[in-house]
Motif scaffolding. Structure first.
Motif, mmCIF file in Angstrom:
data_model
loop_
_atom_site.group_PDB
_atom_site.id
_atom_site.type_symbol
_atom_site.label_atom_id
_atom_site.label_comp_id
_atom_site.label_asym_id
_atom_site.label_seq_id
_atom_site.Cartn_x
_atom_site.Cartn_y
_atom_site.Cartn_z
ATOM 1 N N ASP A 1 6.599 0.929 -1.532
ATOM 2 C CA ASP A 1 5.313 0.487 -1.000
ATOM 3 C C ASP A 1 4.200 1.390 -1.508
ATOM 4 O OD1 ASP A 1 3.316 -0.747 0.328
ATOM 5 O OD2 ASP A 1 4.089 -0.378 2.347
ATOM 6 N N GLU A 2 3.457 0.925 -2.451
ATOM 7 C CA GLU A 2 2.372 1.681 -3.077
ATOM 8 C C GLU A 2 2.769 3.129 -3.332
ATOM 9 O OE1 GLU A 2 -1.546 0.969 -1.867
ATOM 10 O OE2 GLU A 2 -1.036 -0.740 -0.614
ATOM 11 N N THR B 1 2.911 -5.253 2.570
ATOM 12 C CA THR B 1 3.750 -4.323 3.313
ATOM 13 C C THR B 1 4.660 -5.080 4.277
ATOM 14 O OG1 THR B 1 2.116 -2.566 3.122
ATOM 15 C CG2 THR B 1 3.709 -2.372 4.901
HETATM 16 MG MG LIG Z 1 0.334 -2.156 2.702
#
Ligand SMILES: [Mg+2]
Ligand SMILES: Nc1ncnc2c1ncn2[C@@H]1O[C@H](COP(=O)(O)OP(=O)(O)OP(=O)(O)O)[C@@H](O)[C@H]1O
Lengths: 366, 366
Positions: free
Chosen positions: B160-161, B43
């Motif tokens: 992000d994910e 991240t």
């Molecule tokens: Mg993360």
């Protein structure tokens, strides 16, 4: 042009966030309304019967006229007509009279000669809020008399408050509410605005859109300022028309003061918001900040009675100057020149907190 | 035009190096998946690209323009990139169209609306533009977030994910969506995920991170066939590493190694000395001829019996994952044949560069 349209989109989004949420919507106006009514009834309970005494040493047409006007309100009841100054103390000390109106022997002569002719109002400072209201009435009646006589009549009011030498700063809670009641809400609203987005996870999203921090700042500040002004207006209308407290000053000047004051408060709130990670933190910080702001505002304790260090601290308190400004414009009819000093600390607080908030948006200390 | 390049970039939080001396380049138009254990800095790496974090050291360039370096920083709103956050980050009080159109104010109204519809159609939500986020399922919200970042036509799209909260079926269809969108827009995409299969299915390059460093950036196949470090070998595809002795480097890009009482040839370019033999389930099969081992556990998985087998010669080493055609008991003896695998030197740094396609080693700081 682009700047404005982006800004409008942001403001729209912020207003939606405030107004679409049913719980925050009722919170917006109900407390202001209720508090204004509560304080109003608390503070104006006695004002339907304001006993007063007259010491008319001038025995002129003007003094008779003013006393007659006062009695004509239905609020003031003359309980005594005094013969000499030594009687004043007895009237006030016994609590029989809320105020004594004194016209000095040279009153008529000064009036006729075009000099300043002071009407002396001696107030029972122990009962400050009612006495303050009563004094406001007297002011408005004198102002009305002045108006009827043509603007040149130099009739002024001189107040003396007994038992409470700092009466001036304590007097009358009501107009102070216009600034202080809306402050808690404004501060809270601003403090929640960024924190809400941080908690929601949308703040970083906001940062990667093409909006600049300045736009984000204005977009976050304006809705809170608008809501604050709306609340102040509600309280103002209640005080002015529901409780009928006469206004002696200019409405535009009061609003100029309120806009400045609310902007400073919002700057403070946004700075809190930029530091807080969650809405809970934002609320906590707001309460931590609001307490000293209230205590150091002069609302409850006169600033002159505070330790010197605290007196200095009050200069950073927008509430002190917001209250002072509104009170003096509302009750005393102060002019822009007379309240101009109040604007300086307010503008200073806004000038520090707003850029600070914008800076913190991106550089929150972690 | 939208190449992403890192030169010795570090970002620390206190004493934690979240991103540690990363140097790498992702060519324009590539689709990179970032893999790594929780807390390895994925991240943070994305946020560095987006400008939501500032590097403590090093230089970041996007499309040839330096956006972060000592004394220079381009703010996130000026980087023209899209970011999809794990939490969706939708504004709850705005409609789907409002969310997507937000930040597109620079466009004329007609074009803005066309863009919004376009983006919605791209993610298969063409008829949902006036819904509110709370009226959408998790997967639909996710797609709205994706549509929002697509509508701005960013040159770089950071995810992000984005599939973390979706069920397996939705993930599959969203993965196909990502590939299609990538092909259609040609933007450079970086996709963070915990799921290796996801990463390998969708990306043409996969970066494996560990403790703030990019261990290897390569094609999915190379990650399996030629892991650059033992960490990558273990992390990717349920891999295992066994301590072995490399006897000799052979001419055909293999090494002769000694494992237990056997000597075999395995791909790799390691000189004589201690080494790691990197194995995946696909390299192992039960055989009457193989190396002796004992089953330490069995479970049923993906239609196979999967046994953990401890080699008798290396009882302290990792158990090897072995697919069995039928049920087996714990403690049962069997033999394992090795096909393939990869040898790494034990100290982690190969003596000579591995003779593999250049891109295999890209991303590994020398
Ligand atoms: Mg993360
Ligand atoms: N704002 C912060 N303050 C302090 N430490 C942080 C901060 N952000 C990240 N870290 C630390 O930096 C490291 C990397 O965090 P990061 O969020 O980049 O990991 P990640 O790879 O995204 O993990 P995950 O897969 O769990 O999302 C972690 O050790 C984390 O605790």
């Amino acid at each position: 042009m682009l700047f404005l349209s982006q800004l409008l989109a942001l403001i729209r989004k912020e207003l939606l966030a405030i107004l679409k949420d049913p719980s925050s919507r009722t919170l917006l106006f109900a407390p202001a309304l209720m508090q204004a009514l509560l304080f109003g009834y608390g503070a104006t309970y006695d004002l339907t019967h304001a006993p007063f005494a007259v010491l008319d040493q001038s025995r002129s047409a003007a003094s008779t006229e003013i006393v007659a006007r006062l009695e004509g309100t239905g609020v003031f009841h003359r309980i005594a007509t005094l013969e000499n100054t030594s009687q004043i103390a007895g009237q006030i000390e016994s609590g029989d009279a809320l105020l004594v109106l004194q016209f000095q022997p040279d009153f008529a002569a000064k009036l006729a000669g075009g000099a300043e002719a002071p009407v002396q109002v001696i107030l029972d400072g122990r009962n400050s809020s009612t006495a303050g209201l009563a004094s406001a009435y007297v002011s408005s009646i004198v102002a009305g008399y002045n108006a009827d006589q043509g603007a040149t009549t130099p009739l002024t009011i001189v107040r003396r408050a007994w038992f409470n030498p700092n009466f001036e700063s304590r007097w009358n809670l009501m107009p102070a509410l216009i600034a202080s009641l809306s402050m808690l809400q404004t501060l809270m609203l601003a403090a929640l605005s960024v924190a809400r987005e941080r908690e929601q996870g949308t703040f970083d999203q906001l940062l990667v859109t093409p909006l600049t921090p300045t736009q984000i700042l204005i977009g976050k500040a304006l809705p809170s300022i608008l809501v604050g002004l709306l609340q102040s207006t509600i309280i103002f209308l209640i005080i002015r028309y529901w409780f009928g407290i006469p206004m002696n000053g200019q409405v535009w000047l009061m609003y100029l003061g309120l806009v400045t004051f609310t902007t400073a408060a919002v700057g403070l709130g946004l700075s809190i918001s930029a530091i807080a990670l969650t809405m809970q933190q934002a609320m906590l910080y707001t309460f931590i900040v609001i307490m000293p702001l209230m205590l150091l505002s002069g609302l409850l304790t006169p600033v002159q009675n505070m330790p010197e260090i605290l007196q200095w601290a009050t200069y950073a308190n927008p509430l002190r100057f917001g209250i002072d400004l509104v009170r003096r414009v509302y009750l005393e009819g102060a002019t822009l020149r007379e309240v101009s000093f109040d604007f300086i600390p307010l503008l200073a607080v806004a000038a520090v907190t707003l850029p600070l908030a914008a800076w913190l948006f991106r550089h929150r200390l972690s | 035009m939208a190449e992403i390049s890192f030169k010795r970039v570090s970002r620390r939080f206190g004493n934690t190096p979240a991103v540690d001396n990363v140097s790498t380049t992702l060519e324009s138009g590539r689709f990179l998946a970032l893999l790594g254990p929780s807390g390895c800095g994925k991240t943070t790496l994305l946020r560095l690209i987006a400008g939501l974090e500032r590097p403590d050291e090093g230089e970041i360039a996007l499309g040839g323009q330096v956006v972060a370096a000592p004394g220079r920083f381009v703010e996130p709103e000026q980087r023209a990139l899209g970011m999809v956050f794990q939490s969706y980050a939708l504004w709850p009080h705005m409609s789907v169209a409002g969310n997507i159109g937000f930040g597109l104010n620079r466009l004329p109204r007609v074009e803005r609306e066309a863009r919004v519809l376009d983006a919605l159609r791209m993610v298969g939500l063409g008829d949902m533009f006036d819904r509110k986020p709370h009226e959408l399922s998790g997967g639909q919200r996710q797609r709205v977030a994706l549509a929002r970042s697509l509508a701005a036509r960013p040159r770089i799209l950071l995810l992000d994910e984005p599939l973390a909260n979706l069920d397996a079926h939705l993930r599959q269809s969203m993965l196909a969506e990502f590939r299609r969108i990538h092909a259609a827009t040609g933007c450079t995409m970086v996709f963070v995920t915990h799921d290796q299969n996801e990463a390998m299915a969708v990306a043409d390059q996969v970066g494996v991170m560990d403790r703030g460093r990019i261990e290897q950036m390569a094609t999915p196949m190379d990650l399996f066939d030629r892991p650059a470090t033992p960490m990558v070998a273990r992390f990717v595809g349920n891999g295992r590493t066994l301590p072995v002795t490399v006897q000799e480097r052979l001419a055909d890009r293999t090494c002769r190694i000694r494992i237990g009482d056997r000597t075999i040839a395995v791909p790799g370019q390691v000189a004589h000395g201690p080494g790691w033999l990197c194995l995946h389930p696909r390299d192992l099969s039960p055989s009457t001829e193989g190396i002796a081992g004992t089953i330490s556990a069995v479970r049923f998985e993906d239609g196979y019996y999967l046994a953990d087998v401890l080699l008798d010669a290396l009882p302290e080493a990792d158990a090897l994952p072995l697919r069995l055609p039928g049920p087996a008991r714990q403690g049962e003896k069997l033999r394992i044949a090795l096909r393939g695998g990869w040898v790494l030197p034990r100290d982690g740094v190969p003596e000579t560069p591995i003779a593999a396609p250049a891109e295999v080693r890209r991303g590994v700081p020398a």
